[in-house]
Design a protein around this motif. Structure first.
Motif, PDB file in Angstrom:
ATOM      1  N   GLU A 121       0.853  -1.185   0.000  1.00 21.73           N
ATOM      2  CA  GLU A 121       0.000   0.000   0.000  1.00 21.73           C
ATOM      3  C   GLU A 121       0.888   1.233   0.000  1.00 21.73           C
ATOM      4  O   GLU A 121       1.971   1.228   0.584  1.00 21.73           O
ATOM      5  N   GLU A 122       0.413   2.291  -0.644  1.00 26.01           N
ATOM      6  CA  GLU A 122       1.224   3.497  -0.750  1.00 26.01           C
ATOM      7  C   GLU A 122       0.332   4.725  -0.763  1.00 26.01           C
ATOM      8  O   GLU A 122      -0.812   4.674  -1.226  1.00 26.01           O
ATOM      9  N   ARG A 123       0.856   5.833  -0.241  1.00 29.42           N
ATOM     10  CA  ARG A 123       0.159   7.110  -0.294  1.00 29.42           C
ATOM     11  C   ARG A 123       0.387   7.763  -1.656  1.00 29.42           C
ATOM     12  O   ARG A 123       1.463   7.676  -2.216  1.00 29.42           O
ATOM     13  N   LEU A 124      -0.655   8.427  -2.155  1.00 32.21           N
ATOM     14  CA  LEU A 124      -0.580   9.039  -3.474  1.00 32.21           C
ATOM     15  C   LEU A 124      -0.750  10.544  -3.406  1.00 32.21           C
ATOM     16  O   LEU A 124      -1.453  11.063  -2.530  1.00 32.21           O
ATOM     17  N   ASP A 125      -0.114  11.235  -4.345  1.00 28.46           N
ATOM     18  CA  ASP A 125      -0.436  12.627  -4.641  1.00 28.46           C
ATOM     19  C   ASP A 125      -1.494  12.611  -5.741  1.00 28.46           C
ATOM     20  O   ASP A 125      -1.241  12.115  -6.836  1.00 28.46           O
ATOM     21  N   ALA A 126      -2.684  13.132  -5.426  1.00 25.33           N
ATOM     22  CA  ALA A 126      -3.780  13.049  -6.389  1.00 25.33           C
ATOM     23  C   ALA A 126      -4.618  14.322  -6.400  1.00 25.33           C
ATOM     24  O   ALA A 126      -5.839  14.276  -6.276  1.00 25.33           O
ATOM     25  N   PRO A 127      -3.997  15.503  -6.578  1.00 24.67           N
ATOM     26  CA  PRO A 127      -4.767  16.748  -6.562  1.00 24.67           C
ATOM     27  C   PRO A 127      -5.789  16.827  -7.692  1.00 24.67           C
ATOM     28  O   PRO A 127      -6.824  17.485  -7.553  1.00 24.67           O
ATOM     29  N   HIS A 151       3.667   8.991 -21.634  1.00 27.66           N
ATOM     30  CA  HIS A 151       2.305   9.328 -22.035  1.00 27.66           C
ATOM     31  C   HIS A 151       2.327  10.456 -23.048  1.00 27.66           C
ATOM     32  O   HIS A 151       3.261  11.273 -23.091  1.00 27.66           O
ATOM     33  N   GLY A 152       1.271  10.501 -23.865  1.00 28.74           N
ATOM     34  CA  GLY A 152       1.153  11.532 -24.876  1.00 28.74           C
ATOM     35  C   GLY A 152       0.638  12.842 -24.309  1.00 28.74           C
ATOM     36  O   GLY A 152       0.222  12.922 -23.139  1.00 28.74           O
ATOM     37  N   PRO A 153       0.600  13.900 -25.121  1.00 27.90           N
ATOM     38  CA  PRO A 153       0.239  15.235 -24.635  1.00 27.90           C
ATOM     39  C   PRO A 153      -1.223  15.378 -24.219  1.00 27.90           C
ATOM     40  O   PRO A 153      -1.544  16.303 -23.463  1.00 27.90           O
ATOM     41  N   ASP A 154      -2.090  14.500 -24.678  1.00 29.23           N
ATOM     42  CA  ASP A 154      -3.508  14.601 -24.331  1.00 29.23           C
ATOM     43  C   ASP A 154      -3.874  13.805 -23.086  1.00 29.23           C
ATOM     44  O   ASP A 154      -5.049  13.760 -22.702  1.00 29.23           O
ATOM     45  N   VAL A 155      -2.903  13.170 -22.473  1.00 25.37           N
ATOM     46  CA  VAL A 155      -3.143  12.362 -21.281  1.00 25.37           C
ATOM     47  C   VAL A 155      -2.945  13.217 -20.035  1.00 25.37           C
ATOM     48  O   VAL A 155      -1.897  13.852 -19.870  1.00 25.37           O
ATOM     49  N   GLN A 156      -3.939  13.226 -19.172  1.00 25.25           N
ATOM     50  CA  GLN A 156      -3.870  13.960 -17.898  1.00 25.25           C
ATOM     51  C   GLN A 156      -3.412  13.011 -16.796  1.00 25.25           C
ATOM     52  O   GLN A 156      -3.996  11.943 -16.609  1.00 25.25           O
ATOM     53  N   VAL A 157      -2.380  13.395 -16.068  1.00 27.64           N
ATOM     54  CA  VAL A 157      -1.920  12.601 -14.932  1.00 27.64           C
ATOM     55  C   VAL A 157      -2.805  12.916 -13.733  1.00 27.64           C
ATOM     56  O   VAL A 157      -2.928  14.066 -13.322  1.00 27.64           O
ATOM     57  N   LEU A 158      -3.427  11.878 -13.164  1.00 25.51           N
ATOM     58  CA  LEU A 158      -4.331  12.050 -12.025  1.00 25.51           C
ATOM     59  C   LEU A 158      -3.664  11.769 -10.692  1.00 25.51           C
ATOM     60  O   LEU A 158      -4.061  12.328  -9.672  1.00 25.51           O
ATOM     61  N   ALA A 159      -2.673  10.886 -10.675  1.00 26.88           N
ATOM     62  CA  ALA A 159      -2.046  10.545  -9.396  1.00 26.88           C
ATOM     63  C   ALA A 159      -0.657   9.979  -9.630  1.00 26.88           C
ATOM     64  O   ALA A 159      -0.406   9.285 -10.621  1.00 26.88           O
ATOM     65  N   THR A 160       0.232  10.280  -8.688  1.00 21.33           N
ATOM     66  CA  THR A 160       1.578   9.716  -8.679  1.00 21.33           C
ATOM     67  C   THR A 160       1.882   9.196  -7.282  1.00 21.33           C
ATOM     68  O   THR A 160       1.288   9.637  -6.287  1.00 21.33           O
ATOM     69  N   VAL A 161       2.821   8.281  -7.199  1.00 16.06           N
ATOM     70  CA  VAL A 161       3.283   7.795  -5.900  1.00 16.06           C
ATOM     71  C   VAL A 161       4.045   8.916  -5.200  1.00 16.06           C
ATOM     72  O   VAL A 161       4.870   9.595  -5.813  1.00 16.06           O
ATOM     73  N   SER A 162       3.760   9.119  -3.912  1.00 19.08           N
ATOM     74  CA  SER A 162       4.323  10.284  -3.223  1.00 19.08           C
ATOM     75  C   SER A 162       5.567   9.975  -2.400  1.00 19.08           C
ATOM     76  O   SER A 162       6.333  10.887  -2.083  1.00 19.08           O
ATOM     77  N   THR A 163       5.788   8.706  -2.035  1.00 17.79           N
ATOM     78  CA  THR A 163       6.921   8.386  -1.157  1.00 17.79           C
ATOM     79  C   THR A 163       7.606   7.114  -1.639  1.00 17.79           C
ATOM     80  O   THR A 163       7.101   6.404  -2.509  1.00 17.79           O
ATOM     81  N   GLY A 164       8.757   6.813  -1.042  1.00 18.22           N
ATOM     82  CA  GLY A 164       9.422   5.548  -1.303  1.00 18.22           C
ATOM     83  C   GLY A 164      10.200   5.543  -2.605  1.00 18.22           C
ATOM     84  O   GLY A 164      10.304   6.553  -3.305  1.00 18.22           O
TER      85      GLY A 164
END
Length: 204
Positions: A121-127, A151-164
């Motif tokens: 399990e991991e905490r995410l950055d998901a603004p 990813h291509g230019p039309d792809v929106q990033v919704l969340a990334t791993v925040s730690t580790g």
């Protein structure tokens, strides 16, 4: 206004878990195994499971090409873990002959976080998912999970791993009517991903 009918692809994977999460969010849910069932839903969820198995079953049940056409014409689809792999236009680490449905302009690395024993399990950055500052952090369950390598230019990033060691890795994306996560919100009890998908469906 009548709630949309959201199908859950019921060939393999976390079908019951996604169905319960969607129902908890107020959606009407139907399982999808046939072409007629696919044609009857307003949106579709591709559950976590084994991407190579789901690929083979989609072709065996003659659903692969119709689903590609539905996506091309705007069907909202959300995929978790294996579903992310299936929605990717490109994959690395796949097996010989493995196909995807496609639609997301991403390259996904299969089993990027390791094997089953490496689940975590991991905490995410998901603004981008609209969580308020007072909301609890989004924690995600990863099981033999992929990540988005490019990813291509039309792809929106919704969340990334925040730690580790995997900090910064992309684990949730959206492009048009398509959403995908590398993790399993259907088993975490956190409904924010399913609610975000239903908001997307309501906008179509």
């Amino acid at each position: 206004m009548t709630a949309p009918v959201v199908g859950v692809l019921a060939l393999q994977g976390d079908v019951a878990e996604h169905s319960r999460a969607l129902q908890a969010c107020g959606a009407r849910v139907a399982t999808v195994r046939t072409l007629a069932q696919l044609a009857s839903v307003d949106a579709l969820v591709l559950p976590g499971g084994e991407s190579t198995t789901i690929d083979k079953l989609l072709r065996r049940f003659e659903l692969m090409d119709p689903l590609r056409e539905q996506i091309r014409t705007g069907l909202p689809v959300y995929g978790s873990c294996a579903g992310m792999i299936l929605l990717a236009d490109r994959i690395t680490g796949g097996i010989a002959g493995q196909q995807t449905i496609g639609g997301l302009d991403v390259t996904v690395r299969r089993n990027a976080f390791g094997r089953q024993v490496d689940s975590f399990e991991e905490r995410l950055d998901a603004p981008a998912l609209g969580a308020a500052a007072t909301d609890p952090p989004m924690r995600a369950v990863f099981i033999r999970a992929p990540w988005v390598a490019q990813h291509g230019p039309d792809v929106q990033v919704l969340a990334t791993v925040s730690t580790g060691p995997a900090a910064g890795k992309i684990v949730a994306v959206r492009q048009g009517a398509l959403m995908a996560t590398a993790f399993h919100p259907e088993i975490s009890g956190d409904l924010r991903i399913h609610r975000a998908f239903l908001r997307l469906v309501s906008q179509r």
